[in-house]
Design a protein around this motif. Structure first.
Motif, PDB file in Angstrom:
ATOM      1  N   GLY A   1      12.783  -6.221 -10.608  1.00 28.00           N
ATOM      2  CA  GLY A   1      11.856  -7.086 -11.321  1.00 28.00           C
ATOM      3  C   GLY A   1      10.453  -7.129 -10.745  1.00 28.00           C
ATOM      4  N   ASN A   2      10.260  -6.603  -9.529  1.00 21.85           N
ATOM      5  CA  ASN A   2       8.899  -6.599  -8.992  1.00 21.85           C
ATOM      6  C   ASN A   2       8.535  -5.217  -8.447  1.00 21.85           C
ATOM      7  N   THR A   3       8.760  -4.208  -9.278  1.00 24.67           N
ATOM      8  CA  THR A   3       8.496  -2.828  -8.906  1.00 24.67           C
ATOM      9  C   THR A   3       7.018  -2.626  -8.592  1.00 24.67           C
ATOM     10  N   GLN A   4       6.772  -1.963  -7.460  1.00 22.41           N
ATOM     11  CA  GLN A   4       5.386  -1.704  -7.063  1.00 22.41           C
ATOM     12  C   GLN A   4       4.858  -0.450  -7.724  1.00 22.41           C
ATOM     13  N   ASP A   5       3.544  -0.321  -7.718  1.00 22.17           N
ATOM     14  CA  ASP A   5       2.938   0.932  -8.129  1.00 22.17           C
ATOM     15  C   ASP A   5       3.384   2.006  -7.140  1.00 22.17           C
ATOM     16  N   ALA A   6       3.752   3.154  -7.649  1.00 21.77           N
ATOM     17  CA  ALA A   6       4.320   4.211  -6.811  1.00 21.77           C
ATOM     18  C   ALA A   6       3.360   4.667  -5.714  1.00 21.77           C
ATOM     19  N   ASN A   7       2.045   4.508  -5.984  1.00 20.73           N
ATOM     20  CA  ASN A   7       1.074   4.992  -4.999  1.00 20.73           C
ATOM     21  C   ASN A   7       0.509   3.895  -4.102  1.00 20.73           C
ATOM     22  N   ALA A   8       1.113   2.709  -4.167  1.00 21.63           N
ATOM     23  CA  ALA A   8       0.599   1.589  -3.361  1.00 21.63           C
ATOM     24  C   ALA A   8       0.724   1.893  -1.867  1.00 21.63           C
ATOM     25  N   ILE A   9       1.778   2.576  -1.469  1.00 21.09           N
ATOM     26  CA  ILE A   9       1.929   2.985  -0.076  1.00 21.09           C
ATOM     27  C   ILE A   9       1.802   4.501  -0.012  1.00 21.09           C
ATOM     28  N   PRO A  10       0.731   4.998   0.604  1.00 27.77           N
ATOM     29  CA  PRO A  10       0.569   6.460   0.653  1.00 27.77           C
ATOM     30  C   PRO A  10       1.631   7.098   1.562  1.00 27.77           C
ATOM     31  N   ILE A  11       2.251   8.161   1.082  1.00 29.05           N
ATOM     32  CA  ILE A  11       3.269   8.900   1.837  1.00 29.05           C
ATOM     33  C   ILE A  11       2.920  10.382   1.747  1.00 29.05           C
ATOM     34  N   SER A  12       2.966  11.041   2.891  1.00 25.71           N
ATOM     35  CA  SER A  12       2.570  12.454   2.886  1.00 25.71           C
ATOM     36  C   SER A  12       3.528  13.261   2.028  1.00 25.71           C
ATOM     37  N   LYS A  13       2.991  14.328   1.459  1.00 27.10           N
ATOM     38  CA  LYS A  13       3.789  15.185   0.575  1.00 27.10           C
ATOM     39  C   LYS A  13       5.013  15.705   1.332  1.00 27.10           C
ATOM     40  N   HIS A  14       4.782  16.099   2.589  1.00 26.69           N
ATOM     41  CA  HIS A  14       5.864  16.664   3.389  1.00 26.69           C
ATOM     42  C   HIS A  14       7.006  15.658   3.565  1.00 26.69           C
ATOM     43  N   ALA A  15       6.641  14.426   3.972  1.00 23.69           N
ATOM     44  CA  ALA A  15       7.666  13.392   4.187  1.00 23.69           C
ATOM     45  C   ALA A  15       8.377  13.067   2.878  1.00 23.69           C
ATOM     46  N   ALA A  16       7.614  12.974   1.799  1.00 27.27           N
ATOM     47  CA  ALA A  16       8.203  12.649   0.494  1.00 27.27           C
ATOM     48  C   ALA A  16       9.200  13.732   0.083  1.00 27.27           C
ATOM     49  N   ASP A  17       8.812  14.996   0.279  1.00 30.00           N
ATOM     50  CA  ASP A  17       9.703  16.102  -0.089  1.00 30.00           C
ATOM     51  C   ASP A  17      10.988  16.081   0.724  1.00 30.00           C
TER      52      ASP A  17
END
Ligand code: HEM
Ligand code: SF4
Ligand code: FES
Lengths: 225, 246
Positions: free
Chosen positions: B136-152
């Motif tokens: 019910g309180n989903t954040q914007d996906a880009n609110a916390i920057p995460i490196s491409k490498h870590a995300a992958d």
């Protein structure tokens, strides 16, 4: 920290640490033995130093004994635990499809090394202990031999073709043990597999060159005396 | 094609099981392995016998239910697939195929090819989550920057479907690839940091309690994993546990 070494991963880390220590010791042992091929005098000097230096005798030697004993006891403990984790075996299991023979048979290559260590102790270590600690002779000399006795004793051991054969075979098993063990120890310590390629090359080189070197030394003395 | 099947039959968790031979005929090479099993079961039902019990749900490689040890490998001879994605063209006419349940003390057989993998659930309950209310309180996906490498890397770890092929393939029945993946998927992201130390400690403790074996780095799990989860995840779990224990 105490809980850590009781966990499965902690045991892996302990296994790897003891293995690192043994691999370092092996390198050092090889460096001294190879001297016997190039310079019997230097080999005698270094052997006498190692055999009589209090730091080596009373600090490093007990650590080494502990390291070896710890490694193979832990190896057995883990093997039993792992066997218990699958009480009913597969009717058909194709291990070769996904893993190397070396990795699946560490306990057998390890047992072969253990048998060798027993022989090696009977050959060299027990006589040394007897001479120095029981008879109290720390001179490093023996009647009928000029200078130190170590080189003479070494070459004498490698006369018997059966013993030389056993040594050669043992080092083949050591190579097999290390071909898996070297990289495995790094992996257990949490080393990133990103550097795996270079690590694998170094591991391969170490696992083949060092045992081969020991085999060379045994054969050299066998055929030269 | 015509095949001989050697299948593990076991009435329930208490009864001793045994291998039983069956014949199936006119199997199309385009069938999936489970469809071939359906043909066999239809045969068995028609002749009044008890059909072979096996787990399955999605039949498209995402639920991880279809555990079978086929010809000595988890999910059979193909790579990167579950049993439901294994095609009969991997086999030849006249072949004999051995089919067994996944074997591990921590995966007891319930019936025939069905095993109880709730040990995996208990490991997850021990720490495979974050304690943030996200409903019910989903954040914007880009609110916390995460490196491409870590995300992958986190995404790759998160593709583990909990099938248990890693355990089944491992000569030590070690669950470290599964637990490594679950630990990694959080360890790589900022949201997972709060509980990072407790998570890895508790999950490893539960894993040990369940009776899984110790990893000896054979790498069998990585090869047999249908989702390509890499050994790097085990190394990361080891680092996480060392970090958490110091
Ligand atoms: C004394 C007899 C020995 C026995 C019974 C033995 C047994 C074992 C076993 C069962 C393993 C696999 C356990 C595991 O990976 O968790 C292992 C690993 C290993 N052993 Fe030995 N071993 C012996 C001697 C040696 C020696 C002399 C060396 C090196 C000079 C050595 C180096 C290694 C290495 C590098 C590993 C990999 C460690 C790891 O996986 O983290 N071993 N040993
Ligand atoms: S790591 Fe791979 S093999 Fe193991 S449970 Fe997850 S998806 Fe299955
Ligand atoms: S049935 Fe869901 S993965 Fe095979």
């Amino acid at each position: 920290m105490g809980g850590f070494f009781k966990s499965s991963i902690g045991r892996k880390v302990a296994m790897a640490l003891s293995a690192f220590f043994l691999m370092f010791f092996l390198l050092q042992h090889f460096a001294i033995n190879i001297l016997s091929v190039f310079s019997p005098e230097l080999f005698n000097e270094v052997s006498h130093f190692m055999g009589t230096n209090p730091l080596v005798q009373f600090a490093l030697q007990p650590v080494l004994i502990f390291g070896v004993v710890f490694h193979f006891i832990m190896g057995f403990v883990l093997e039993i635990k792992n066997k218990n984790a699958r009480k009913i075996a597969y009717v058909k299991n194709n291990g070769a499809a996904n893993s190397s023979w070396m990795s699946r048979n560490m306990i057998y290559s390890g047992l072969a090394i253990l048998a060798f260590i027993v022989l090696h102790f009977i050959d060299f270590w027990f006589p040394e202990i007897n001479t120095k600690y029981i008879q109290g002779d720390w001179s490093g000399t023996i009647e009928g031999v000029e200078g130190f006795r170590y080189y003479e004793e070494l070459t004498h051991k490698f006369v018997s073709p059966i013993r030389v054969g056993a040594y050669v075979l043992a080092f083949v098993f050591l190579a097999l043990h290390l071909l898996h063990g070297f990289t495995a120890a790094f992996q257990s310590m949490g080393a990133s597999t990103i550097r795996k390629k270079r690590l694998q090359s170094i591991g391969k080189a170490y696992s083949i060159i060092i045992p081969l070197g020991f085999i060379f030394i045994a054969l050299y003395h066998h055929f030269n005396h | 094609m015509n095949l001989t099947l050697k299948i593990w039959r076991q009435k329930d968790s208490k009864t001793k099981g045994r291998m039983v031979d069956y014949k199936v005929t006119e199997i199309s090479e385009h069938m999936s392995f489970l469809e071939m099993m359906d043909v066999l079961n239809e045969q068995l039902v028609n002749s009044g016998e008890d059909p072979v019990a096996f787990d399955h749900d999605c039949r498209e490689g995402i639920c991880g239910m279809c555990s079978m040890y086929i010809n000595g490998e988890a999910h059979g001879p193909d790579r990167g697939v579950t049993t439901c994605q294994l095609h009969m063209r991997m086999f030849k006419d006249g072949d004999t195929i051995t089919i067994e349940p996944f074997r591990a003390t921590a995966f007891p057989v319930l019936k025939d090819l069905i095993v109880d993998r709730s040990s995996f659930d208990r490991i997850q309950h021990a720490g495979g989550y974050i304690s943030v209310n996200t409903s019910g309180n989903t954040q914007d996906a880009n609110a916390i920057p995460i490196s491409k490498h870590a995300a992958d890397e986190a995404m790759d770890a998160a593709t583990c479907i909990g099938c248990g092929a890693c355990v089944a393939s491992c000569k030590n029945s070690s669950a470290m690839l599964f637990v490594g993946a679950k630990v990694s998927q959080y360890a790589l992201l900022p949201q997972g940091q709060v509980e990072a130390a407790d998570r890895v400690k508790n999950m490893v403790a539960q894993m040990d309690l369940e009776g899984f074996g110790n990893c000896t780095n054979t790498g069998a799990c990585e090869i047999e994993c249908p989702k390509g989860i890499s050994l790097e995840n085990i190394a990361r779990m080891n680092r996480e546990l060392m970090k958490a224990s110091i």
